[in-house]
Design an enzyme around this catalytic site. Structure first.
Site, PDB file in Angstrom:
ATOM      1  N   CYS A   1       0.832  -1.210   0.000  1.00 49.43           N
ATOM      2  CA  CYS A   1       0.000   0.000   0.000  1.00 49.43           C
ATOM      3  C   CYS A   1       0.869   1.264   0.000  1.00 49.43           C
ATOM      4  O   CYS A   1       2.012   1.253   0.453  1.00 49.43           O
ATOM      5  CB  CYS A   1      -0.876   0.044   1.247  1.00 49.43           C
ATOM      6  SG  CYS A   1      -1.972  -1.360   1.466  1.00 49.43           S
TER       7      CYS A   1
ATOM      8  N   CYS B   1      -6.067   0.580   5.053  1.00 51.83           N
ATOM      9  CA  CYS B   1      -6.409  -0.805   5.397  1.00 51.83           C
ATOM     10  C   CYS B   1      -5.911  -1.122   6.810  1.00 51.83           C
ATOM     11  O   CYS B   1      -5.132  -0.372   7.412  1.00 51.83           O
ATOM     12  CB  CYS B   1      -5.802  -1.764   4.377  1.00 51.83           C
ATOM     13  SG  CYS B   1      -4.042  -2.066   4.583  1.00 51.83           S
TER      14      CYS B   1
ATOM     15  N   GLU C   1       0.511   3.874   1.921  1.00 48.40           N
ATOM     16  CA  GLU C   1       0.817   4.333   3.278  1.00 48.40           C
ATOM     17  C   GLU C   1       2.062   3.639   3.815  1.00 48.40           C
ATOM     18  O   GLU C   1       2.967   4.271   4.357  1.00 48.40           O
ATOM     19  CB  GLU C   1      -0.361   4.047   4.219  1.00 48.40           C
ATOM     20  CG  GLU C   1      -1.647   4.759   3.864  1.00 48.40           C
ATOM     21  CD  GLU C   1      -2.564   3.904   2.987  1.00 48.40           C
ATOM     22  OE1 GLU C   1      -2.050   3.254   2.045  1.00 48.40           O
ATOM     23  OE2 GLU C   1      -3.779   3.904   3.243  1.00 48.40           O
TER      24      GLU C   1
HETATM   25 ZN   LIG Z   1      -2.869  -0.493   3.480  1.00 49.01          ZN
END
Ligand SMILES: [Zn+2]
Length: 162
Positions: free
Chosen positions: A73, A112, A75
């Protein structure tokens, strides 16, 4: 037996112009971060930008892989770069945004669970909260003051002590 409720606090803004200048700038950094998104499979670009205590900005974007679990991801791409290179320069805020040509995104996209877990770990490591700014391009923005608002029952070893 007792019943308990947890309330969480967050701020809603109608659009980017309502934010402080620094936060507007960080959202724009998250948009720029999407330029380097590698997302040929989902066609869903995500950008993240960290603002550190020193003012330094770190960008991250989602990096996909033909072997799906090998991707990461936006992030965590940014957060692990921070952890590997600037661990003593505390993270003040992270801005996250997303774009796809496939459909309209009308609400801010939230991190997430795995990214929240990593954010929580780094909050603990740096001993200060990380503000999360969720920016829907051309739409609303949410600001959450710390990861506990996302994960009030977050796992930490101190919960195991008696
Ligand atoms: Zn994530």
């Amino acid at each position: 037996m007792t019943k308990q409720e947890i309330t969480i606090a967050f701020e809603n803004y109608n659009d980017l112009s309502e934010l402080e200048k620094d936060d507007q700038a960080l959202c724009r950094e998250a948009v720029k971060a999407m330029d380097n998104s590698h997302s040929p499979y989902s066609k869903f670009k995500v950008g993240a930008a960290l603002r550190l205590h020193s003012g330094k900005i770190i960008r991250g974007s989602n990096q996909e892989n033909v072997a799906y679990p090998s991707g990461l991801c936006a992030e965590r791409t940014a957060l692990f770069h921070w952890g590997a290179n600037y661990p003593t320069d505390a993270i003040e805020s992270i801005a996250v945004t997303a774009h796809t040509d496939e459909f309209m995104i009308e609400q801010p996209v939230t991190p997430c669970g795995s990214c929240l877990q990593v954010l929580a770990e780094y909050e603990k490591k740096q001993n200060s909260r990380i503000r999360v700014i969720l920016y829907c391009i051309g739409g609303p923005v949410m600001i959450i003051g710390g990861i506990e608002s996302f994960l009030p029952f977050l796992f930490f070893e101190h919960r195991l002590s008696v």
